[in-house]
Motif scaffolding. Structure first.
Motif, PDB file in Angstrom:
ATOM      1  N   MET A  27       0.844  -1.200   0.000  1.00 23.51           N
ATOM      2  CA  MET A  27       0.000   0.000   0.000  1.00 23.51           C
ATOM      3  C   MET A  27       0.872   1.240   0.000  1.00 23.51           C
ATOM      4  O   MET A  27       1.800   1.364   0.792  1.00 23.51           O
ATOM      5  N   THR A  28       0.596   2.171  -0.908  1.00 23.62           N
ATOM      6  CA  THR A  28       1.331   3.429  -0.928  1.00 23.62           C
ATOM      7  C   THR A  28       0.601   4.470  -0.091  1.00 23.62           C
ATOM      8  O   THR A  28      -0.625   4.417   0.077  1.00 23.62           O
ATOM      9  N   THR A  29       1.353   5.425   0.442  1.00 23.83           N
ATOM     10  CA  THR A  29       0.773   6.450   1.302  1.00 23.83           C
ATOM     11  C   THR A  29       0.420   7.715   0.537  1.00 23.83           C
ATOM     12  O   THR A  29      -0.111   8.661   1.110  1.00 23.83           O
ATOM     13  N   ALA A  30       0.731   7.760  -0.772  1.00 23.61           N
ATOM     14  CA  ALA A  30       0.396   8.914  -1.603  1.00 23.61           C
ATOM     15  C   ALA A  30      -0.302   8.427  -2.855  1.00 23.61           C
ATOM     16  O   ALA A  30      -0.125   7.285  -3.293  1.00 23.61           O
ATOM     17  N   GLY A  31      -1.117   9.282  -3.434  1.00 29.32           N
ATOM     18  CA  GLY A  31      -1.841   8.912  -4.639  1.00 29.32           C
ATOM     19  C   GLY A  31      -2.215  10.145  -5.434  1.00 29.32           C
ATOM     20  O   GLY A  31      -2.065  11.282  -4.980  1.00 29.32           O
ATOM     21  N   LYS A  32      -2.728   9.918  -6.637  1.00 29.32           N
ATOM     22  CA  LYS A  32      -3.091  11.002  -7.541  1.00 29.32           C
ATOM     23  C   LYS A  32      -4.524  11.454  -7.306  1.00 29.32           C
ATOM     24  O   LYS A  32      -5.441  10.636  -7.189  1.00 29.32           O
ATOM     25  N   LEU A  33      -4.707  12.758  -7.270  1.00 25.54           N
ATOM     26  CA  LEU A  33      -6.029  13.354  -7.138  1.00 25.54           C
ATOM     27  C   LEU A  33      -6.022  14.668  -7.908  1.00 25.54           C
ATOM     28  O   LEU A  33      -5.242  15.566  -7.587  1.00 25.54           O
ATOM     29  N   ALA A  34      -6.865  14.736  -8.931  1.00 21.43           N
ATOM     30  CA  ALA A  34      -6.958  15.949  -9.758  1.00 21.43           C
ATOM     31  C   ALA A  34      -5.590  16.375 -10.291  1.00 21.43           C
ATOM     32  O   ALA A  34      -5.254  17.564 -10.300  1.00 21.43           O
ATOM     33  N   GLY A  35      -4.807  15.387 -10.701  1.00 20.15           N
ATOM     34  CA  GLY A  35      -3.511  15.683 -11.276  1.00 20.15           C
ATOM     35  C   GLY A  35      -2.407  15.974 -10.291  1.00 20.15           C
ATOM     36  O   GLY A  35      -1.269  16.236 -10.683  1.00 20.15           O
ATOM     37  N   ARG A  36      -2.713  15.903  -9.019  1.00 18.64           N
ATOM     38  CA  ARG A  36      -1.731  16.165  -7.969  1.00 18.64           C
ATOM     39  C   ARG A  36      -1.418  14.878  -7.224  1.00 18.64           C
ATOM     40  O   ARG A  36      -2.274  13.999  -7.081  1.00 18.64           O
ATOM     41  N   THR A  37      -0.206  14.781  -6.710  1.00 23.85           N
ATOM     42  CA  THR A  37       0.148  13.698  -5.804  1.00 23.85           C
ATOM     43  C   THR A  37      -0.028  14.202  -4.382  1.00 23.85           C
ATOM     44  O   THR A  37       0.624  15.179  -3.980  1.00 23.85           O
ATOM     45  N   VAL A  38      -0.920  13.562  -3.639  1.00 24.90           N
ATOM     46  CA  VAL A  38      -1.217  13.990  -2.271  1.00 24.90           C
ATOM     47  C   VAL A  38      -1.240  12.774  -1.363  1.00 24.90           C
ATOM     48  O   VAL A  38      -1.357  11.631  -1.813  1.00 24.90           O
ATOM     49  N   SER A  39      -1.159  13.029  -0.064  1.00 24.29           N
ATOM     50  CA  SER A  39      -1.318  11.972   0.915  1.00 24.29           C
ATOM     51  C   SER A  39      -2.703  11.347   0.760  1.00 24.29           C
ATOM     52  O   SER A  39      -3.691  12.050   0.532  1.00 24.29           O
ATOM     53  N   ARG A  40      -2.775  10.031   0.898  1.00 20.94           N
ATOM     54  CA  ARG A  40      -4.058   9.347   0.732  1.00 20.94           C
ATOM     55  C   ARG A  40      -4.979   9.527   1.934  1.00 20.94           C
ATOM     56  O   ARG A  40      -6.169   9.170   1.858  1.00 20.94           O
ATOM     57  N   VAL A  41      -4.481  10.077   3.019  1.00 21.18           N
ATOM     58  CA  VAL A  41      -5.335  10.436   4.151  1.00 21.18           C
ATOM     59  C   VAL A  41      -5.416  11.956   4.210  1.00 21.18           C
ATOM     60  O   VAL A  41      -4.454  12.633   4.564  1.00 21.18           O
TER      61      VAL A  41
END
Length: 297
Positions: free
Chosen positions: A1-15
């Motif tokens: 499991m990674t702690t960061a992910g893509k959201l609206a073209g940005r890499t952000v913390s998944r929490v």
């Protein structure tokens, strides 16, 4: 499991942090700002809000908490407006002109020139208020104004909230960055929609991630398997429920909300929980409980 992910073209913390409960600190604005600053200090760089949270109070707290140099993805939603004197503190605002006005309200209260991601909150499924009368608005008309706002640079990306699988499929050509639906370990009715989001590289941002927000919604923390995993790991049942979501699919981003500092720190710490295969298999085997479809809210 990674702690960061893509959201609206940005890499952000998944929490991330869902800001709705900041309204509980209405009588202590400094405490609300301090709680949000603590979230940023702990690595939160995704905050979810709406103008109808506290009739602008929450957006104002976010504006006050943000400082130059903060690299925080602010996400808002439209489709409802504040209604402080109503039986519930919001009313639907689904018409295209209302969606545009709500974006303008959010921009003003947040002190932003552009909101990186705005979710269109539909009203065609439970839980929540269902549209009727002049609030029954076609998806195409709504996406037209959302796309125009994106083209004008007032919003960066379009998301959807409280939608059906059919609605998502129809919306795909507009370019959808995320979906926010009620979803949890014990409420997995949208598994097919989650799979489509994985395939289309769309972020899945569940609200009510622990269930139980309304009567009729099952609670993750009532499950014996969740308690057993929490005891074995030295964690709380809530942390286990949140962590399961992150393990379940790679596109999941969490926005748990709280007005309590200890709960904030516990929610963020859930992002670091690892499950061994037997524990994960036991949690996966917890049955999805059907929601009471008469449920309002």
């Amino acid at each position: 499991m990674t702690t960061a992910g893509k959201l609206a073209g940005r890499t952000v913390s998944r929490v991330g942090y869902g800001a709705m409960q900041l309204e509980r600190l209405r009588d202590d604005r400094d405490a609300a700002v301090a709680l949000l600053r603590r979230a940023f200090d702990l690595g939160v760089d995704h905050v979810d809000t709406a103008q109808f949270y506290g009739n602008g109070f929450v957006n104002g707290v976010i504006r006050d908490a943000l400082r130059p140099g903060d690299d925080v993805l602010v996400v808002s939603k439209v489709g409802a407006d504040p209604d402080p004197e109503g039986p519930i503190p919001l009313r639907l605002a689904q018409r295209p002109e209302e969606l545009r006005a709500s974006v303008e309200d959010n921009l003003r209260e947040l002190g932003l020139d552009r909101i990186p991601l705005v979710n269109l909150r539909r009203a065609d499924r439970r839980p929540g208020v269902l549209a009727e009368g002049d609030q029954l608005v076609g998806l195409d008309d709504q996406l037209a104004v959302m796309t125009a706002l994106r083209d004008e640079g007032k919003i960066g990306a379009i998301g959807l909230s409280s939608v059906t699988l059919d609605t998502l499929r129809k919306a795909l050509p507009a370019g959808i960055a995320c979906v926010q639906n009620a979803y949890s370990l014990v409420g997995r009715d949208d598994e097919d929609m989650l799979a489509l989001c994985v395939a289309e590289d769309i972020a899945w941002v569940p609200f009510f991630p622990l269930g139980g927000a309304f009567p009729g919604l099952p609670k993750v923390t009532d499950e014996p398997a969740v308690h057993a995993a929490a005891e074995a790991l030295g964690r709380t049942p809530s942390q286990v429920g949140l962590a399961w979501l992150l393990h379940h699919a790679p596109n999941v981003h969490l926005i748990p909300g709280t007005a309590n500092l200890d709960h904030l720190e516990a929610n963020i710490a859930a992002g670091a929980i690892a499950f061994d295969e037997p524990t994960l298999a036991t949690l996966d085997a917890v049955p999805s409980r059907p929601m009471d479809t008469s449920l309002g809210g």
